[in-house]
Each structure stands twice: as C-alpha cells, then as structure tokens.
Write an enzyme that holds these catalytic residues in place. Structure first.
Site, short mmCIF file in Angstrom:
data_model
loop_
_atom_site.label_atom_id
_atom_site.label_comp_id
_atom_site.label_asym_id
_atom_site.label_seq_id
_atom_site.Cartn_x
_atom_site.Cartn_y
_atom_site.Cartn_z
N ARG A 161 -5.69 0.17 -6.49
CA ARG A 161 -4.46 0.70 -6.07
C ARG A 161 -3.82 2.03 -6.86
NH1 ARG A 161 -2.12 -2.17 -1.46
NH2 ARG A 161 -2.47 -4.58 -1.82
N ASP A 178 -4.57 2.88 10.93
CA ASP A 178 -5.95 2.41 11.44
C ASP A 178 -6.13 2.16 12.88
OD1 ASP A 178 -8.76 2.01 10.80
OD2 ASP A 178 -8.31 0.08 10.23
N GLU A 231 3.94 4.52 5.66
CA GLU A 231 2.87 3.53 5.33
C GLU A 231 1.66 4.28 4.75
OE1 GLU A 231 1.42 1.04 5.05
OE2 GLU A 231 0.86 -0.01 7.12
N ASP A 232 0.61 3.62 4.26
CA ASP A 232 -0.45 4.23 3.57
C ASP A 232 -1.52 4.77 4.59
OD1 ASP A 232 -1.10 1.71 4.38
OD2 ASP A 232 -1.86 1.08 2.62
N PHE A 289 -14.06 3.18 4.44
CA PHE A 289 -13.12 2.60 3.79
C PHE A 289 -12.60 3.38 2.31
CE2 PHE A 289 -11.12 -1.09 1.55
CZ PHE A 289 -10.54 -1.64 2.43
N VAL A 290 -11.34 3.37 2.48
CA VAL A 290 -10.83 4.16 1.35
C VAL A 290 -9.79 3.49 0.36
CG1 VAL A 290 -10.88 6.56 2.36
CG2 VAL A 290 -8.94 5.30 2.68
N GLY A 331 0.71 -1.33 0.07
CA GLY A 331 -0.09 0.14 -0.04
C GLY A 331 1.00 1.13 -0.05
P1 IMP Z 1 -4.21 -1.20 11.09
O1 IMP Z 1 -3.19 -2.30 11.61
O2 IMP Z 1 -5.28 -1.36 11.78
O3 IMP Z 1 -3.56 -0.02 11.59
O4 IMP Z 1 -4.39 -1.25 9.87
C1 IMP Z 1 -3.39 -0.76 8.82
C2 IMP Z 1 -3.49 -1.49 7.45
O5 IMP Z 1 -4.71 -1.78 7.36
C3 IMP Z 1 -3.20 -0.57 6.44
O6 IMP Z 1 -1.86 -0.97 6.07
C4 IMP Z 1 -4.02 -1.01 5.15
O7 IMP Z 1 -3.51 -2.28 4.31
C5 IMP Z 1 -5.19 -1.39 5.94
N1 IMP Z 1 -6.43 -0.56 5.89
C6 IMP Z 1 -6.95 0.18 6.97
N2 IMP Z 1 -8.01 0.89 6.58
C7 IMP Z 1 -7.83 0.89 5.33
C8 IMP Z 1 -8.90 1.60 4.14
O8 IMP Z 1 -9.77 2.47 4.42
N3 IMP Z 1 -8.63 1.09 2.98
C9 IMP Z 1 -7.55 0.16 2.71
N4 IMP Z 1 -6.92 -0.32 3.63
C10 IMP Z 1 -6.93 -0.06 4.57
MG MG Z 2 -1.09 -1.86 4.19
#
Ligand code: IMP
Ligand code: MG
Length: 177
Positions: A162, A100, A96-97, A149-150, A41
């Site tokens: 992507r 979350d 990181e993208d 969700f984006v 991402g």
């Molecule tokens: P975290 O571990 O919950 O912080 O999630 C991070 C990962 O979840 C990111 O690297 C993304 O791959 C994925 N993610 C979280 N929210 C989104 C979203 O809105 N769209 C796409 N991928 C997401």
């Molecule tokens: Mg990711």
C-alpha cells in the site's frame, strides 16, 4: 516471487489528483463537501485529493469486506464500519481506490443514498472499465487501466504494497492470477 512494474508514476498521479481537485473545487464552489473514504485502499488518494480541494472539506470513512481471496472477490459485500455522522443534506463524494466489477461501490452508494444527501458523487483513482458487471461509473476518474492486478498508492495485495508511491502491476513468476 512477485515482480513489480510501474504502470502509473507518482508524477502522473500527482498531476491527475491536482486536476481532479480543481474540478471538484469548481463543481462545488461555495459549498462544503464530505469526502467518504473506503478503507483502507482509498486513504492515500483521499489524503492527497483533499489537499487539492479548496473548499470546506470534512472526512469520514466506511469499511466493507468482500468475501474471497486476495485477488478474486466472491461478489458478496458486507458493511464493517459505517460513517460516524449523518450525511443528510450533505454533498458526499465517495472516494475509492479502484472501480473493478463495481459491486463494492454499488453497495456503498446504495447505503449512502439512504442517508438522503444533497448530492452523491464518486471519485475513483483507477477504473478497470472492462471488468464492470454493475451499471455504475465514477464522476471523477483518475486513470482507466487494463485488466491487470495493481498495487501501490493505497492498493494492496494481501495487505502489502500500500505504501508504494507509484501504481505498479504485480506479476507473479508463474504468470497466473
Ligand atoms: P469491485 O467491487 O469489483 O469494484 O472491487 C473493488 C475493490 O476490489 C477495490 O476496492 C479493491 O479493494 C479491490 N481491487 C480490485 N482490483 C484491484 C487491483 O487490481 N488491485 C488491488 N485491489 C483491487
Ligand atoms: Mg478497496
């Protein structure tokens, strides 16, 4: 059917990435930095950000898998690919993208801290602050976004979208997530 609505335009992204690059250039003046992208991402963000940092920059990549379906994570993270080089004594910026829940970056940050870098920072294009369960924040944040969700600009839904130039909200017709 899935519908896409632009949340952050390519122009807004470009302006913000340039601003983040300038900040990093100032913060690390005279030093070398290693950008560590989280596959897949972060690749597009890393490519653009790197060109806005006017320092000695190198790249490395890490890959993790999180168990769960396309939109929901189970909370378990597993390392699939480690960095290629030692990070001891380096200025690392994890790229990181999106932040979350924070589980993924917490896991990666701990792995990287074990390398004993000189410094360890996080750059995240997007930040869903309201979703955070872990006490972690990025040092360089592009945009705080609501809990939607984006996709686009590197972010996917089941590996799709992507390549969209803008960050878009993905809405399914049923309205469910
Ligand atoms: P975290 O571990 O919950 O912080 O999630 C991070 C990962 O979840 C990111 O690297 C993304 O791959 C994925 N993610 C979280 N929210 C989104 C979203 O809105 N769209 C796409 N991928 C997401
Ligand atoms: Mg990711």
């Amino acid at each position: 059917m899935e519908k896409l609505k632009i949340l952050i335009s390519r122009e807004q992204i470009a302006a913000k990435v340039s601003e983040l690059g300038s900040r990093i250039t100032i913060d690390f003046a005279g030093e070398a930095v290693v950008l560590i992208g989280v596959l897949k991402g972060a690749t597009i963000f890393l490519a653009d950000l790197a060109r806005q940092i006017h320092l000695n920059v190198s790249f490395d990549f890490i890959a993790v898998s999180s168990y769960g379906d396309a939109k929901h994570q189970s909370g378990e993270v597993k390392l699939m690919k480690d960095v290629d080089h030692s990070m001891e004594g380096k200025n690392i910026i994890l790229v990181e993208d999106i932040l979350d829940t924070g589980l993924t970056l917490t896991y990666i940050k701990n792995i990287m801290a074990a390398h004993q870098p000189k410094s360890l920072k996080i750059a995240a294009l997007l930040d869903k602050v309201s979703r955070r369960t872990e006490p972690i924040q990025a040092d360089y944040v592009g945009f705080e976004i609501p809990d939607e969700f984006v996709v686009g600009y590197g972010l996917d839904f089941a590996e799709k979208y992507r390549n969209l130039p803008d960050v878009c909200v993905l809405e399914s017709d049923s309205g469910t997530r």
